[in-house]
Write an enzyme that holds these catalytic residues in place. Structure first.
Site, PDB file in Angstrom:
ATOM      1  N   LEU A 221       2.899  14.138  28.751  1.00 44.27           N
ATOM      2  CA  LEU A 221       4.037  12.852  29.841  1.00 44.27           C
ATOM      3  C   LEU A 221       3.107  11.429  29.311  1.00 44.27           C
ATOM      4  CD1 LEU A 221       5.271  14.889  33.155  1.00 44.27           C
ATOM      5  CD2 LEU A 221       6.038  15.087  30.568  1.00 44.27           C
ATOM      6  N   ALA A 223       1.366   8.810  29.289  1.00 44.66           N
ATOM      7  CA  ALA A 223       0.551   8.239  31.193  1.00 44.66           C
ATOM      8  C   ALA A 223       0.966   9.304  32.178  1.00 44.66           C
ATOM      9  CB  ALA A 223       1.082   6.988  31.432  1.00 44.66           C
ATOM     10  N   ASP A 254      -3.715  15.167  20.872  1.00 43.22           N
ATOM     11  CA  ASP A 254      -4.772  16.325  20.222  1.00 43.22           C
ATOM     12  C   ASP A 254      -5.440  16.381  20.826  1.00 43.22           C
ATOM     13  OD1 ASP A 254      -2.765  16.146  18.063  1.00 43.22           O
ATOM     14  OD2 ASP A 254      -3.449  15.210  17.023  1.00 43.22           O
ATOM     15  N   SER A 284      -9.175   9.179  25.773  1.00 44.36           N
ATOM     16  CA  SER A 284      -9.321   9.014  24.167  1.00 44.36           C
ATOM     17  C   SER A 284      -8.050   7.715  24.255  1.00 44.36           C
ATOM     18  CB  SER A 284      -9.109  10.237  23.334  1.00 44.36           C
ATOM     19  OG  SER A 284      -7.326  10.238  24.101  1.00 44.36           O
TER      20      SER A 284
HETATM   21  P1  ATP Z   1       0.510  11.250  20.047  1.00 45.25           P
HETATM   22  O1  ATP Z   1       1.591  11.344  19.617  1.00 45.25           O
HETATM   23  O2  ATP Z   1       0.161   9.702  20.701  1.00 45.25           O
HETATM   24  O3  ATP Z   1      -0.900  11.962  19.955  1.00 45.25           O
HETATM   25  P2  ATP Z   1       1.437  12.617  22.642  1.00 45.25           P
HETATM   26  O4  ATP Z   1       2.835  12.072  22.831  1.00 45.25           O
HETATM   27  O5  ATP Z   1       1.149  14.194  21.437  1.00 45.25           O
HETATM   28  O6  ATP Z   1       0.162  11.852  21.612  1.00 45.25           O
HETATM   29  P3  ATP Z   1       1.121  12.338  25.169  1.00 45.25           P
HETATM   30  O7  ATP Z   1       2.185  13.164  25.948  1.00 45.25           O
HETATM   31  O8  ATP Z   1       1.926  10.640  24.655  1.00 45.25           O
HETATM   32  O9  ATP Z   1       1.042  13.443  23.614  1.00 45.25           O
HETATM   33  O10 ATP Z   1      -0.241  12.214  25.721  1.00 45.25           O
HETATM   34  C1  ATP Z   1      -1.455  13.765  25.896  1.00 45.25           C
HETATM   35  C2  ATP Z   1      -2.023  13.616  27.366  1.00 45.25           C
HETATM   36  O11 ATP Z   1      -2.603  12.189  26.778  1.00 45.25           O
HETATM   37  C3  ATP Z   1      -0.513  12.902  28.617  1.00 45.25           C
HETATM   38  O12 ATP Z   1      -0.843  14.440  29.198  1.00 45.25           O
HETATM   39  C4  ATP Z   1      -2.181  11.762  28.911  1.00 45.25           C
HETATM   40  O13 ATP Z   1      -3.173  13.087  30.053  1.00 45.25           O
HETATM   41  C5  ATP Z   1      -3.462  11.139  28.419  1.00 45.25           C
HETATM   42  N1  ATP Z   1      -2.421  10.264  27.887  1.00 45.25           N
HETATM   43  C6  ATP Z   1      -1.940   9.297  27.003  1.00 45.25           C
HETATM   44  N2  ATP Z   1      -1.340   8.362  26.695  1.00 45.25           N
HETATM   45  C7  ATP Z   1      -1.816   7.738  28.662  1.00 45.25           C
HETATM   46  C8  ATP Z   1      -2.158   6.368  29.230  1.00 45.25           C
HETATM   47  N3  ATP Z   1      -1.149   5.380  28.453  1.00 45.25           N
HETATM   48  N4  ATP Z   1      -2.214   6.599  30.299  1.00 45.25           N
HETATM   49  C9  ATP Z   1      -3.371   7.688  30.252  1.00 45.25           C
HETATM   50  N5  ATP Z   1      -3.268   8.895  30.010  1.00 45.25           N
HETATM   51  C10 ATP Z   1      -2.286   9.435  28.596  1.00 45.25           C
END
Ligand code: ATP
Length: 305
Positions: A221, A223, A254, A284
């Site tokens: 999700l 952040a 990832d 990351s």
């Molecule tokens: P992307 O497509 O950018 O690689 P995604 O959409 O597959 O990412 P996200 O759900 O955005 O995946 O993020 C994966 C995990 O990264 C989250 O569960 C969280 O732990 C961490 N994360 C992502 N963005 C943030 C943020 N702004 N602050 C803190 N943790 C974050």
């Protein structure tokens, strides 16, 4: 022989990354501030994320017989990923991803799959013994669904399928085979067939995916962290992500999956592994880039305390 206890079957992409104040609107041209070329592709990213934490990893993938393919293999070796099953394809380009990252950390991506589209069941067959011996096998959908299914059928350990990019129409085996089906909110919405605009919606989507046959569902999700449900418990677990200054969220998902694979391969409890993966992925996003933004094993020392 060193056993590769994490095997990732998936894509290698060269990321051509432009940084700009904001994302352009359709048809608009804007000036960016910086351009860099980096290594990406969900498969390779997840494999490198696990390797940087100390995992013994192998990647099953294809690159083109071009300068990018050779550079990619060198990069994987530098990151201690076994490239025994990474094949260089003649007359095909290495996969390319054009990425725009805005000052607020949002991104926009166009992918040309190139050699990734040439990955076949034979590549999986060639890695059969390694896949069967792996503690954790990781897959995504940037390569063919058929390959993901064949790999999961061979897997005797834990399989993690990252349903990205999401598919509207899909083989039901994609949901039924993996031990953990892991998606972000927009992918969850497409696979579950319901809108996901809040944590509550994500929880509904996770239960919907269980009813469609998943063994367990993990939804990231951003952040707001992640949530997890399983067929066995039918209870929703929520995990917070630490509050950090987001510089570039490309590859956060990832970093999360690579960390999860590493922790599960090292016999960490599942719920603890998800909690730690949220912290590792959050770390990351505090740095620019994809693979270079993934933390190394030093972060594990801080998490153990
Ligand atoms: P992307 O497509 O950018 O690689 P995604 O959409 O597959 O990412 P996200 O759900 O955005 O995946 O993020 C994966 C995990 O990264 C989250 O569960 C969280 O732990 C961490 N994360 C992502 N963005 C943030 C943020 N702004 N602050 C803190 N943790 C974050």
């Amino acid at each position: 022989m060193v056993l590769n206890n994490i095997v990732v079957v998936g894509s290698c992409m060269i990321d051509l990354v432009s940084y700009a104040p904001r994302l352009p609107f359709p048809g608009e041209t804007i000036h960016g501030s910086k351009f860099v070329t980096t290594y990406g592709g969900k498969g390779a990213n997840q494999c490198v994320a696990a390797s940087k934490l100390g995992g013994k990893t192998a990647l099953v993938a294809r690159v083109g017989d071009d300068i990018w393919g050779k550079k990619y293999i060198e990069n994987l070796k530098k990151e201690n990923v076994s490239t025994l099953f990474v094949k260089e394809m003649p007359q095909v380009s290495t996969g390319i991803a054009q990425i725009i990252v805005s000052d607020s950390g949002e991104n926009q991506i166009v992918i040309v799959a190139g050699a990734n589209d040439e990955l076949t069941r034979q590549d999986v067959e060639n890695a059969k013994t390694t896949i069967k011996e792996a503690a954790v096998v990781v897959l995504q959908l940037e390569t063919s669904v058929d390959i993901a299914i064949k790999t999961m059928e061979l897997c005797k350990g834990i399989s993690i399928l990252n349903g990205a990019p999401a598919l509207g129409n899909y083989n039901p085996k994609l949901l039924k085979l993996p031990t953990i089906f892991c998606v972000n909110e927009s992918e969850a919405s497409i696979f579950a067939g319901i809108p996901v605009n809040s944590k509550r919606d994500a929880e509904r989507a996770a239960f919907e995916l269980l009813s469609k046959g998943c063994n367990s569902v993990l939804i990231t999700l951003g952040a707001q962290g992640a949530l997890y449900v399983s067929k066995r418990e039918k209870k929703c677990y929520h995990f917070n992500s630490p509050s950090v200054k987001c510089i570039d969220s490309t590859g956060a998902g990832d970093a999360f999956i690579g960390a999860l694979a590493y922790l599960l391969a090292n016999k960490k409890d599942l719920l603890k592994s998800i909690e730690m993966s949220c912290i590792i992925a959050a770390d990351s996003v505090t740095r620019q880039g994809t693979q270079i933004s993934f933390p190394d094993s030093d972060i594990l020392k801080t998490l153990e305390h």
